[in-house]
Write a protein that holds these residues in place. Structure first.
Motif, PDB file in Angstrom:
ATOM      1  N   LEU A 144       0.837  -1.203   0.000  1.00  0.00           N
ATOM      2  CA  LEU A 144       0.000   0.000   0.000  1.00  0.00           C
ATOM      3  C   LEU A 144       0.874   1.255   0.000  1.00  0.00           C
ATOM      4  CD1 LEU A 144      -2.984  -0.886   2.385  1.00  0.00           C
ATOM      5  CD2 LEU A 144      -2.592  -1.520   0.012  1.00  0.00           C
ATOM      6  N   ARG A 145       1.959   1.201   0.786  1.00  0.00           N
ATOM      7  CA  ARG A 145       2.881   2.358   0.814  1.00  0.00           C
ATOM      8  C   ARG A 145       3.473   2.613  -0.578  1.00  0.00           C
ATOM      9  NH1 ARG A 145       6.058   0.097   5.871  1.00  0.00           N
ATOM     10  NH2 ARG A 145       4.705   0.795   7.570  1.00  0.00           N
ATOM     11  N   ALA A 146       3.870   1.531  -1.243  1.00  0.00           N
ATOM     12  CA  ALA A 146       4.511   1.681  -2.558  1.00  0.00           C
ATOM     13  C   ALA A 146       3.546   2.315  -3.554  1.00  0.00           C
ATOM     14  CB  ALA A 146       4.986   0.321  -3.061  1.00  0.00           C
ATOM     15  N   ALA A 147       2.310   1.841  -3.551  1.00  0.00           N
ATOM     16  CA  ALA A 147       1.329   2.386  -4.502  1.00  0.00           C
ATOM     17  C   ALA A 147       0.984   3.829  -4.128  1.00  0.00           C
ATOM     18  CB  ALA A 147       0.070   1.527  -4.501  1.00  0.00           C
ATOM     19  N   ALA A 148       0.838   4.089  -2.825  1.00  0.00           N
ATOM     20  CA  ALA A 148       0.512   5.450  -2.390  1.00  0.00           C
ATOM     21  C   ALA A 148       1.644   6.411  -2.752  1.00  0.00           C
ATOM     22  CB  ALA A 148       0.252   5.468  -0.883  1.00  0.00           C
ATOM     23  N   GLY A 149       2.870   5.912  -2.667  1.00  0.00           N
ATOM     24  CA  GLY A 149       4.016   6.743  -3.029  1.00  0.00           C
ATOM     25  C   GLY A 149       3.932   7.217  -4.470  1.00  0.00           C
ATOM     26  N   VAL A 150       3.410   6.369  -5.341  1.00  0.00           N
ATOM     27  CA  VAL A 150       3.266   6.737  -6.757  1.00  0.00           C
ATOM     28  C   VAL A 150       2.066   7.673  -6.945  1.00  0.00           C
ATOM     29  CG1 VAL A 150       2.825   5.831  -9.090  1.00  0.00           C
ATOM     30  CG2 VAL A 150       4.318   4.564  -7.506  1.00  0.00           C
ATOM     31  N   LEU A 151       1.007   7.425  -6.174  1.00  0.00           N
ATOM     32  CA  LEU A 151      -0.248   8.168  -6.395  1.00  0.00           C
ATOM     33  C   LEU A 151      -0.261   9.541  -5.713  1.00  0.00           C
ATOM     34  CD1 LEU A 151      -2.996   5.407  -6.053  1.00  0.00           C
ATOM     35  CD2 LEU A 151      -2.315   6.618  -8.121  1.00  0.00           C
ATOM     36  N   LYS A 152       0.614   9.753  -4.757  1.00  0.00           N
ATOM     37  CA  LYS A 152       0.582  10.985  -3.969  1.00  0.00           C
ATOM     38  C   LYS A 152       0.625  12.220  -4.879  1.00  0.00           C
ATOM     39  CE  LYS A 152       2.239  13.081   0.169  1.00  0.00           C
ATOM     40  NZ  LYS A 152       3.114  13.107   1.302  1.00  0.00           N
ATOM     41  N   GLY A 153      -0.384  13.075  -4.710  1.00  0.00           N
ATOM     42  CA  GLY A 153      -0.439  14.303  -5.513  1.00  0.00           C
ATOM     43  C   GLY A 153      -0.886  14.091  -6.939  1.00  0.00           C
ATOM     44  N   ARG A 154      -1.316  12.856  -7.267  1.00  0.00           N
ATOM     45  CA  ARG A 154      -1.772  12.578  -8.630  1.00  0.00           C
ATOM     46  C   ARG A 154      -3.218  12.133  -8.612  1.00  0.00           C
ATOM     47  NH1 ARG A 154       3.779  10.316  -9.339  1.00  0.00           N
ATOM     48  NH2 ARG A 154       4.801  11.706 -10.819  1.00  0.00           N
ATOM     49  N   GLN A 191      -4.289   3.794   7.533  1.00  0.00           N
ATOM     50  CA  GLN A 191      -5.007   5.014   7.911  1.00  0.00           C
ATOM     51  C   GLN A 191      -4.165   5.878   8.850  1.00  0.00           C
ATOM     52  OE1 GLN A 191      -8.734   3.424   9.314  1.00  0.00           O
ATOM     53  NE2 GLN A 191      -9.556   3.242   7.274  1.00  0.00           N
ATOM     54  N   GLU A 192      -3.460   5.210   9.782  1.00  0.00           N
ATOM     55  CA  GLU A 192      -2.580   5.968  10.676  1.00  0.00           C
ATOM     56  C   GLU A 192      -1.503   6.712   9.903  1.00  0.00           C
ATOM     57  OE1 GLU A 192      -1.038   3.233  13.600  1.00  0.00           O
ATOM     58  OE2 GLU A 192      -3.063   2.865  14.364  1.00  0.00           O
ATOM     59  N   GLU A 193      -1.072   6.101   8.796  1.00  0.00           N
ATOM     60  CA  GLU A 193      -0.016   6.721   7.987  1.00  0.00           C
ATOM     61  C   GLU A 193      -0.591   7.684   6.950  1.00  0.00           C
ATOM     62  OE1 GLU A 193       2.594   3.720   6.362  1.00  0.00           O
ATOM     63  OE2 GLU A 193       2.715   2.659   8.278  1.00  0.00           O
ATOM     64  N   GLY A 194      -1.908   7.788   6.910  1.00  0.00           N
ATOM     65  CA  GLY A 194      -2.539   8.716   5.970  1.00  0.00           C
ATOM     66  C   GLY A 194      -2.615   8.203   4.532  1.00  0.00           C
ATOM     67  N   LEU A 195      -2.353   6.911   4.347  1.00  0.00           N
ATOM     68  CA  LEU A 195      -2.360   6.367   2.983  1.00  0.00           C
ATOM     69  C   LEU A 195      -3.763   6.375   2.393  1.00  0.00           C
ATOM     70  CD1 LEU A 195       0.028   3.266   3.370  1.00  0.00           C
ATOM     71  CD2 LEU A 195       0.614   5.659   2.971  1.00  0.00           C
ATOM     72  N   LEU A 213     -11.498   5.530 -15.164  1.00  0.00           N
ATOM     73  CA  LEU A 213     -10.992   4.280 -14.589  1.00  0.00           C
ATOM     74  C   LEU A 213     -11.419   4.178 -13.116  1.00  0.00           C
ATOM     75  CD1 LEU A 213      -7.419   2.998 -15.165  1.00  0.00           C
ATOM     76  CD2 LEU A 213      -8.080   3.445 -12.813  1.00  0.00           C
ATOM     77  N   ARG A 214     -11.666   2.947 -12.651  1.00  0.00           N
ATOM     78  CA  ARG A 214     -11.928   2.791 -11.216  1.00  0.00           C
ATOM     79  C   ARG A 214     -10.761   2.037 -10.585  1.00  0.00           C
ATOM     80  NH1 ARG A 214     -15.799  -2.402  -9.659  1.00  0.00           N
ATOM     81  NH2 ARG A 214     -15.260  -3.617 -11.499  1.00  0.00           N
ATOM     82  N   MET A 215     -10.445   2.440  -9.369  1.00  0.00           N
ATOM     83  CA  MET A 215      -9.373   1.756  -8.648  1.00  0.00           C
ATOM     84  C   MET A 215      -9.887   1.359  -7.274  1.00  0.00           C
ATOM     85  SD  MET A 215      -5.508   3.010  -7.712  1.00  0.00           S
ATOM     86  CE  MET A 215      -4.368   1.924  -6.855  1.00  0.00           C
ATOM     87  N   LEU A 216      -9.722   0.066  -6.964  1.00  0.00           N
ATOM     88  CA  LEU A 216     -10.124  -0.467  -5.670  1.00  0.00           C
ATOM     89  C   LEU A 216      -8.874  -0.731  -4.844  1.00  0.00           C
ATOM     90  CD1 LEU A 216     -13.007  -0.963  -6.707  1.00  0.00           C
ATOM     91  CD2 LEU A 216     -12.821  -3.310  -5.868  1.00  0.00           C
ATOM     92  N   VAL A 217      -8.838  -0.202  -3.638  1.00  0.00           N
ATOM     93  CA  VAL A 217      -7.735  -0.510  -2.730  1.00  0.00           C
ATOM     94  C   VAL A 217      -8.305  -1.304  -1.564  1.00  0.00           C
ATOM     95  CG1 VAL A 217      -5.834   0.394  -1.365  1.00  0.00           C
ATOM     96  CG2 VAL A 217      -6.598   1.636  -3.406  1.00  0.00           C
ATOM     97  N   VAL A 218      -7.865  -2.552  -1.451  1.00  0.00           N
ATOM     98  CA  VAL A 218      -8.411  -3.458  -0.434  1.00  0.00           C
ATOM     99  C   VAL A 218      -7.259  -3.984   0.429  1.00  0.00           C
ATOM    100  CG1 VAL A 218      -9.763  -5.546  -0.024  1.00  0.00           C
ATOM    101  CG2 VAL A 218     -10.233  -4.129  -2.035  1.00  0.00           C
ATOM    102  N   PRO A 219      -7.113  -3.466   1.647  1.00  0.00           N
ATOM    103  CA  PRO A 219      -6.023  -3.951   2.507  1.00  0.00           C
ATOM    104  C   PRO A 219      -6.164  -5.448   2.794  1.00  0.00           C
ATOM    105  CG  PRO A 219      -7.517  -2.496   3.736  1.00  0.00           C
ATOM    106  CD  PRO A 219      -7.948  -2.450   2.301  1.00  0.00           C
ATOM    107  N   GLY A 220      -5.031  -6.114   2.999  1.00  0.00           N
ATOM    108  CA  GLY A 220      -5.036  -7.558   3.210  1.00  0.00           C
ATOM    109  C   GLY A 220      -5.655  -7.963   4.539  1.00  0.00           C
ATOM    110  N   SER A 221      -5.655  -7.060   5.495  1.00  0.00           N
ATOM    111  CA  SER A 221      -6.287  -7.355   6.784  1.00  0.00           C
ATOM    112  C   SER A 221      -6.796  -6.049   7.371  1.00  0.00           C
ATOM    113  CB  SER A 221      -5.286  -7.997   7.746  1.00  0.00           C
ATOM    114  OG  SER A 221      -4.337  -7.048   8.168  1.00  0.00           O
ATOM    115  N   ALA A 222      -7.683  -6.190   8.349  1.00  0.00           N
ATOM    116  CA  ALA A 222      -8.221  -4.995   8.994  1.00  0.00           C
ATOM    117  C   ALA A 222      -7.083  -4.200   9.641  1.00  0.00           C
ATOM    118  CB  ALA A 222      -9.257  -5.398  10.040  1.00  0.00           C
ATOM    119  N   ARG A 223      -6.113  -4.911  10.204  1.00  0.00           N
ATOM    120  CA  ARG A 223      -4.998  -4.228  10.859  1.00  0.00           C
ATOM    121  C   ARG A 223      -4.125  -3.487   9.844  1.00  0.00           C
ATOM    122  NH1 ARG A 223      -3.319  -4.056  15.882  1.00  0.00           N
ATOM    123  NH2 ARG A 223      -4.475  -5.798  16.728  1.00  0.00           N
ATOM    124  N   VAL A 224      -3.908  -4.080   8.689  1.00  0.00           N
ATOM    125  CA  VAL A 224      -3.166  -3.374   7.632  1.00  0.00           C
ATOM    126  C   VAL A 224      -3.940  -2.101   7.248  1.00  0.00           C
ATOM    127  CG1 VAL A 224      -2.506  -3.457   5.182  1.00  0.00           C
ATOM    128  CG2 VAL A 224      -1.956  -5.379   6.682  1.00  0.00           C
TER     129      VAL A 224
END
Lengths: 195, 466
Positions: B355-365, B387-391, B371-382
């Motif tokens: 998620l960090r890697a993808a967010a790093g590319v998407l930041k400010g873009r 969210q804590e990191e603002g991703l 197009l639709r993009m779905l972001v689905v974390p692998g676990s609730a804790r992830v």
């Protein structure tokens, strides 16, 4: 489990490689919580095509599937085995099976038979030339026979014995409950527990 | 003669060995989910058997759970029944379950490592082919079918056929922008979907050693796509650092004893593998798939291949069928393939680092217009950590949908599916026909390629954004 000794039946030639378990039984069928009723889901997407081999009425009642290499790849869903069995298949012949699918099939009494690719192609040719061709899968002798084909296949003695006797794996293992208990005593004390 | 890592772990779990029978192996951790367990619990009930080791069993809900409105009853009654069946079974048999809404709920293969339940030298099984993920810790981890799930529930063991050993050595250092996903897609393209059949693969070499645990999990996860029975990486300081301090990690003197043992879990210098494959890691570039099996992949810089170029008739036939299904023409640049949907998630690439890697590319873009993009974390804790990191904010500001945890569009069992003819770039593991929804077309990619593709609307790497 039903015993498997010698089975003779007509066949369906499936000339495709890499038939994954998502094709054999699509994911939406996996919501069911039973082991039966999967026959209509077998190759569901492909069966929408009237030209698909399973839709050819000459193969109605066939019990052996003769498939291309790498049959049963992908998902571990045992529903794929149940779908083939629910539809009426007793055996699948292919030059190469994915490991998990093969394991599942041999647990459940669907005999997966490994034969060299040229023999598989020959069987497909025979069935296409005459769909009434009968193939015999003989687990006692570990041979496959059809018209001029008479070839051996490999299956380890233990699995063969279990299938011939129709034995439940769990019952066999529980005969060795003492060995399991002894092993449990030897486990490292710091290994993790969920509860 | 020395032994390989896989042989050492196997040997240390043999409960019973008799000539002419498969070894009976003890299972240290059994992970359960709603899809492949109901028939197994039924079997136990019918035979009057119990779960032998509830303390080595853990269940979670993942395959068939929604990623929206998780506080409401599941809309599809069949899916709801399946989830309720798991809850009833876990209650009846005394199995710990992390249900939808629980902070530890998520994809089994994300949850096990996250809780510290996956540790070096263990045997791990689950009724899911991507169980190989746990091999990243130097565990021997197998995907199993429902009959075997029942077997493990009843006996905490499995009779296992012998395996062969394969070393996949990735030499050199990966270039900037080249990820674990690109490595494994390149490995599968090289050895084929049946190349690993019968083998346990050990991934070795400088490029593997330098990977994080998340990256190693991505690689081991897709071992099954090469046909292998399992994939492993020998544990090292990276592994120990990941495990230490987690809920179920050994503590105090136990930790020291565990680490001492774990350090012995490496392939001996004089051990011999049945097969060896070497990949030049430094030469790798971002990889994508063009076809309908994971072996049909190429570097993103290449073009859609001509089926006529395949020598093997069965490969040629498969390529012809794949191009027809994918609606692609030979010779077309892979970068020219336009996509409708981008899926970021799954047990392959749904961890925090992904998620960090993808967010790093998407930041400010912003993602491309329609197009639709779905972001689905692998676990609730992830998801919470992101969210804590603002991703989550970065994803939402870019125009992506931020969802709750689960398998989601990787296999399209829940409502997250492609429509017929729709095309995705997906960080998941399978591009089979209809895998993400009937008639859907899937290109497997890394999180970085997924993000860049979302911005440009066609298959692309982050380098294309500059």
């Amino acid at each position: 489990m039903e015993k498997f000794t010698v089975h003779t039946g007509r066949a369906v030639p499936l000339r495709r490689s890499n038939v994954d378990t998502d094709q054999i039984i699509p994911a939406h069928w996996l919501k069911k919580v039973t082991r039966d009723g999967f026959e209509d889901g077998l190759f569901e997407a492909w069966r929408k095509d009237p030209e698909f081999v399973l839709n050819n009425p000459v193969h109605d009642g066939a019990t052996i599937l003769v498939a291309g290499p790498d049959f049963g790849t992908g998902s571990s869903r045992e529903h794929a085995v149940w779908a083939l069995q629910n539809y009426g298949f007793k055996a699948v012949i292919s030059p190469r099976f994915a490991d998990i699918f093969r394991g599942n099939s041999l647990k459940g009494g669907l005999l997966t038979v490994l034969l060299p690719e040229d023999v598989v192609l020959r069987l497909q040719d025979l069935v296409e030339a005459d769909p009434a061709t009968e193939i015999t899968v003989d687990l006692v002798e570990r041979r496959v026979r059809a018209a001029d084909v008479d070839v051996p296949f490999e299956l380890d003695d233990y699995t063969r014995w279990r299938l011939l006797e129709g034995l439940d794996d769990i019952g066999l293992t529980l005969r060795h409950a003492d060995d399991i208990s002894a092993f449990e005593e030897r486990r490292k004390p710091w290994m993790p527990a969920t509860a | 003669m020395g032994r390989t890592l896989a042989e050492k772990v196997w040997e240390s779990h043999v409960v019973r060995r008799v000539e002419g029978e498969p070894d009976l192996l003890f299972i240290d951790l059994h992970l359960i989910h709603e899809v492949t367990s109901p028939q197994a619990f039924d079997g136990l009930r019918q035979a009057g058997r119990r779960v032998r080791r509830t303390d080595l069993t853990l269940a979670t809900e993942d395959h068939n759970t929604p990623t929206l409105d998780i506080d409401k009853p599941i809309a599809d009654p069949v899916s709801r029944t399946q989830i309720e069946t798991l809850r009833r079974n876990c209650e009846e048999f005394g199995v710990r379950l992390h249900s939808l809404g629980d902070v530890e709920q998520g994809i089994v293969h994300v949850v096990g490592p996250q809780l510290g339940l996956t540790q070096p030298g263990m045997t791990v099984v689950c009724g899911d082919s991507h169980t190989a993920t746990h091999g990243a810790f130097g565990a021997l981890a197998f995907g199993i079918g429902t009959s075997q799930v029942e077997h493990v529930l009843a006996t905490q063991t499995l009779p296992m056929a012998p395996f062969k050993t394969m070393a996949v050595t990735v030499e050199g250092e990966l270039a900037e922008g080249v990820t674990a996903k690109d490595v494994i897609l390149a490995v599968i393209a090289k050895i084929g979907t049946g190349g690993g059949q019968g083998y346990v693969i050990e991934y070795r070499g400088e490029a593997i050693r330098k990977l994080s645990m998340e990256g190693r999990m991505t690689i081991c996860n897709m071992s099954i796509e090469a046909g292998a029975r399992a994939g492993m990486v020998a544990p090292d300081e990276t592994t120990f650092a990941f495990v230490e301090g987690r809920a179920h990690a050994p503590k105090g003197a136990d930790w020291d004893a565990a680490v001492e043992y774990w350090r012995s879990l490496r392939t001996d210098d004089d051990a011999v593998f049945d097969k060896e494959v070497v990949i030049d890691g430094a030469a790798l570039t971002p990889h994508v798939t063009w076809g309908t099996n994971p072996g049909q992949g190429l570097p993103l810089s290449e073009r859609v291949p001509d089926p006529a170029s395949f020598e093997d008739p069965s490969d040629r036939g498969a390529a012809e069928r794949a191009l027809e299904y994918m609606d692609l023409k030979p010779g077309m640049a892979l970068r020219d393939i336009r996509v409708d949907t981008v899926f970021l998630g799954s047990c392959t690439n749904g961890r925090i680092e992904d998620l960090r890697a993808a967010a790093g590319v998407l930041k400010g873009r912003k993602i491309s217009g329609d197009l639709r993009m779905l972001v689905v974390p692998g676990s609730a804790r992830v998801g919470l950590q992101a969210q804590e990191e603002g991703l989550d904010v970065i994803f939402k500001e870019a125009g992506a949908e931020w969802r709750y945890a689960g398998c989601s569009m990787c296999l399209g069992m829940n409502p997250d599916q492609l429509s017929p003819g729709e095309r995705s770039a997906s960080t998941s593991n399978r591009n089979f026909e209809g895998r993400q929804g009937k008639g859907g077309r899937t290109h497997l990619v890394s999180p970085q390629v997924a993000a860049a593709t979302a911005v440009l609307g066609h298959l692309a790497s982050p380098a294309d954004l500059h």
